[in-house]
Design a protein around this motif. Structure first.
Motif, PDB file in Angstrom:
ATOM      1  N   GLU A  10       0.943  -1.091   0.141  1.00 48.46           N
ATOM      2  CA  GLU A  10      -0.013   0.122   0.017  1.00 48.46           C
ATOM      3  C   GLU A  10       0.922   1.266  -0.180  1.00 48.46           C
ATOM      4  OE1 GLU A  10      -3.059   2.018   3.001  1.00 48.46           O
ATOM      5  OE2 GLU A  10      -3.460  -0.235   2.807  1.00 48.46           O
ATOM      6  N   GLU A  11       1.773   1.236   0.762  1.00 50.62           N
ATOM      7  CA  GLU A  11       2.959   2.402   1.008  1.00 50.62           C
ATOM      8  C   GLU A  11       3.574   2.598  -0.535  1.00 50.62           C
ATOM      9  OE1 GLU A  11       5.394   1.177   4.114  1.00 50.62           O
ATOM     10  OE2 GLU A  11       4.147   2.469   5.355  1.00 50.62           O
ATOM     11  N   SER A  12       3.913   1.517  -0.907  1.00 54.28           N
ATOM     12  CA  SER A  12       4.744   1.531  -2.374  1.00 54.28           C
ATOM     13  C   SER A  12       3.670   2.159  -3.325  1.00 54.28           C
ATOM     14  CB  SER A  12       5.197   0.323  -2.802  1.00 54.28           C
ATOM     15  OG  SER A  12       6.096  -0.354  -1.798  1.00 54.28           O
ATOM     16  N   ALA A  13       2.402   1.817  -3.409  1.00 53.83           N
ATOM     17  CA  ALA A  13       1.534   1.970  -4.431  1.00 53.83           C
ATOM     18  C   ALA A  13       1.285   3.731  -4.115  1.00 53.83           C
ATOM     19  CB  ALA A  13       0.126   1.328  -4.331  1.00 53.83           C
ATOM     20  N   ARG A  14       1.165   4.183  -3.028  1.00 55.91           N
ATOM     21  CA  ARG A  14       0.964   5.649  -2.700  1.00 55.91           C
ATOM     22  C   ARG A  14       2.039   6.527  -3.170  1.00 55.91           C
ATOM     23  NH1 ARG A  14       0.692   5.745   3.029  1.00 55.91           N
ATOM     24  NH2 ARG A  14      -0.466   3.912   3.152  1.00 55.91           N
ATOM     25  N   LEU A  15       3.277   5.763  -3.230  1.00 51.44           N
ATOM     26  CA  LEU A  15       4.545   6.642  -3.677  1.00 51.44           C
ATOM     27  C   LEU A  15       4.386   7.018  -5.011  1.00 51.44           C
ATOM     28  CD1 LEU A  15       7.588   4.771  -1.966  1.00 51.44           C
ATOM     29  CD2 LEU A  15       6.599   7.222  -1.589  1.00 51.44           C
ATOM     30  N   VAL A  16       3.861   6.085  -5.786  1.00 50.67           N
ATOM     31  CA  VAL A  16       3.668   6.449  -7.087  1.00 50.67           C
ATOM     32  C   VAL A  16       2.412   7.042  -7.742  1.00 50.67           C
ATOM     33  CG1 VAL A  16       5.519   4.689  -7.952  1.00 50.67           C
ATOM     34  CG2 VAL A  16       3.038   4.009  -7.662  1.00 50.67           C
ATOM     35  N   GLY A  17       1.501   7.345  -6.604  1.00 47.12           N
ATOM     36  CA  GLY A  17       0.238   7.886  -6.793  1.00 47.12           C
ATOM     37  C   GLY A  17      -0.959   6.923  -7.194  1.00 47.12           C
ATOM     38  N   LEU A  18      -0.791   5.921  -6.762  1.00 50.34           N
ATOM     39  CA  LEU A  18      -2.009   4.670  -6.844  1.00 50.34           C
ATOM     40  C   LEU A  18      -2.525   4.429  -5.617  1.00 50.34           C
ATOM     41  CD1 LEU A  18      -0.061   2.212  -9.224  1.00 50.34           C
ATOM     42  CD2 LEU A  18      -1.608   4.101 -10.183  1.00 50.34           C
ATOM     43  N   ARG A  19      -3.673   3.859  -5.741  1.00 50.78           N
ATOM     44  CA  ARG A  19      -4.478   3.414  -4.485  1.00 50.78           C
ATOM     45  C   ARG A  19      -4.783   2.056  -4.788  1.00 50.78           C
ATOM     46  NH1 ARG A  19      -8.925   7.885  -3.394  1.00 50.78           N
ATOM     47  NH2 ARG A  19      -9.912   6.202  -4.028  1.00 50.78           N
ATOM     48  N   LEU A  20      -4.560   0.941  -3.981  1.00 45.94           N
ATOM     49  CA  LEU A  20      -5.147  -0.364  -3.919  1.00 45.94           C
ATOM     50  C   LEU A  20      -6.648  -0.135  -3.902  1.00 45.94           C
ATOM     51  CD1 LEU A  20      -2.582  -2.158  -1.674  1.00 45.94           C
ATOM     52  CD2 LEU A  20      -2.609  -1.910  -4.181  1.00 45.94           C
ATOM     53  N   PRO A  21      -7.230  -1.223  -4.820  1.00 45.01           N
ATOM     54  CA  PRO A  21      -8.655  -1.323  -4.535  1.00 45.01           C
ATOM     55  C   PRO A  21      -9.136  -1.909  -3.392  1.00 45.01           C
ATOM     56  CG  PRO A  21      -7.686  -3.095  -5.900  1.00 45.01           C
ATOM     57  CD  PRO A  21      -6.780  -2.168  -5.339  1.00 45.01           C
ATOM     58  N   ILE A  22     -10.355  -0.964  -2.769  1.00 43.87           N
ATOM     59  CA  ILE A  22     -10.993  -2.005  -1.342  1.00 43.87           C
ATOM     60  C   ILE A  22     -11.667  -3.011  -1.703  1.00 43.87           C
ATOM     61  CG2 ILE A  22     -12.469  -1.127   0.478  1.00 43.87           C
ATOM     62  CD1 ILE A  22     -12.057   1.850  -0.695  1.00 43.87           C
ATOM     63  N   ILE A  23     -11.200  -4.175  -0.937  1.00 44.74           N
ATOM     64  CA  ILE A  23     -11.780  -5.505  -0.968  1.00 44.74           C
ATOM     65  C   ILE A  23     -12.882  -5.441   0.062  1.00 44.74           C
ATOM     66  CG2 ILE A  23     -11.394  -7.969  -0.785  1.00 44.74           C
ATOM     67  CD1 ILE A  23      -8.618  -7.342  -1.724  1.00 44.74           C
ATOM     68  N   PRO A  24     -13.887  -5.819  -0.489  1.00 42.09           N
ATOM     69  CA  PRO A  24     -15.333  -5.969   0.516  1.00 42.09           C
ATOM     70  C   PRO A  24     -14.969  -7.080   1.476  1.00 42.09           C
ATOM     71  CG  PRO A  24     -16.195  -6.291  -1.323  1.00 42.09           C
ATOM     72  CD  PRO A  24     -14.697  -5.940  -1.650  1.00 42.09           C
TER      73      PRO A  24
END
Length: 109
Positions: free
Chosen positions: A92-106
């Motif tokens: 999640e932190e790595s994705a945030r560094l490049v401007g992405l967000r992980l999908p929310i899994i219900p």
């Protein structure tokens, strides 16, 4: 005249190498290092005197500059390594560094 210029250049390179060797073991004299003793022996053996003309001096200066470049590169590499060394990041932190967000899994009910 050319030998004076080469002598000044060799002295400048030698002083720069000794300055870099001080970074190897801060707080202690570089004279205690084997590398220092070897470098001084090489410079003394290739020293230009009035009795002989050292034809290998340009080669010695080139080798000394190459060794100086190696020492500077190693020191700079260590500085950069320390500056950018960090802990492992989560996905999640790595994705945030490049401007992405992980999908929310219900969550299943």
């Amino acid at each position: 005249m050319a030998s004076q210029v080469a002598g000044r250049e060799a002295l400048h390179v030698l002083r720069s190498i000794i300055k870099e060797l001080r970074h190897v073991r801060p707080g202690s004299s570089p004279r205690n290092l084997l590398a220092y003793q070897y470098i001084m022996d090489q410079f003394r053996s290739n020293q230009v005197t009035t009795e002989k003309i050292c034809r290998a001096q340009p080669e010695m200066i080139h080798k000394a500059k190459s060794y100086l470049s190696l020492l500077e590169g190693l020191r700079e590499h260590e500085v950069l390594n320390e500056e950018y060394k960090g802990k492992e990041k989560s996905i999640e932190e790595s994705a945030r560094l490049v401007g992405l967000r992980l999908p929310i899994i219900p969550e299943p009910k």
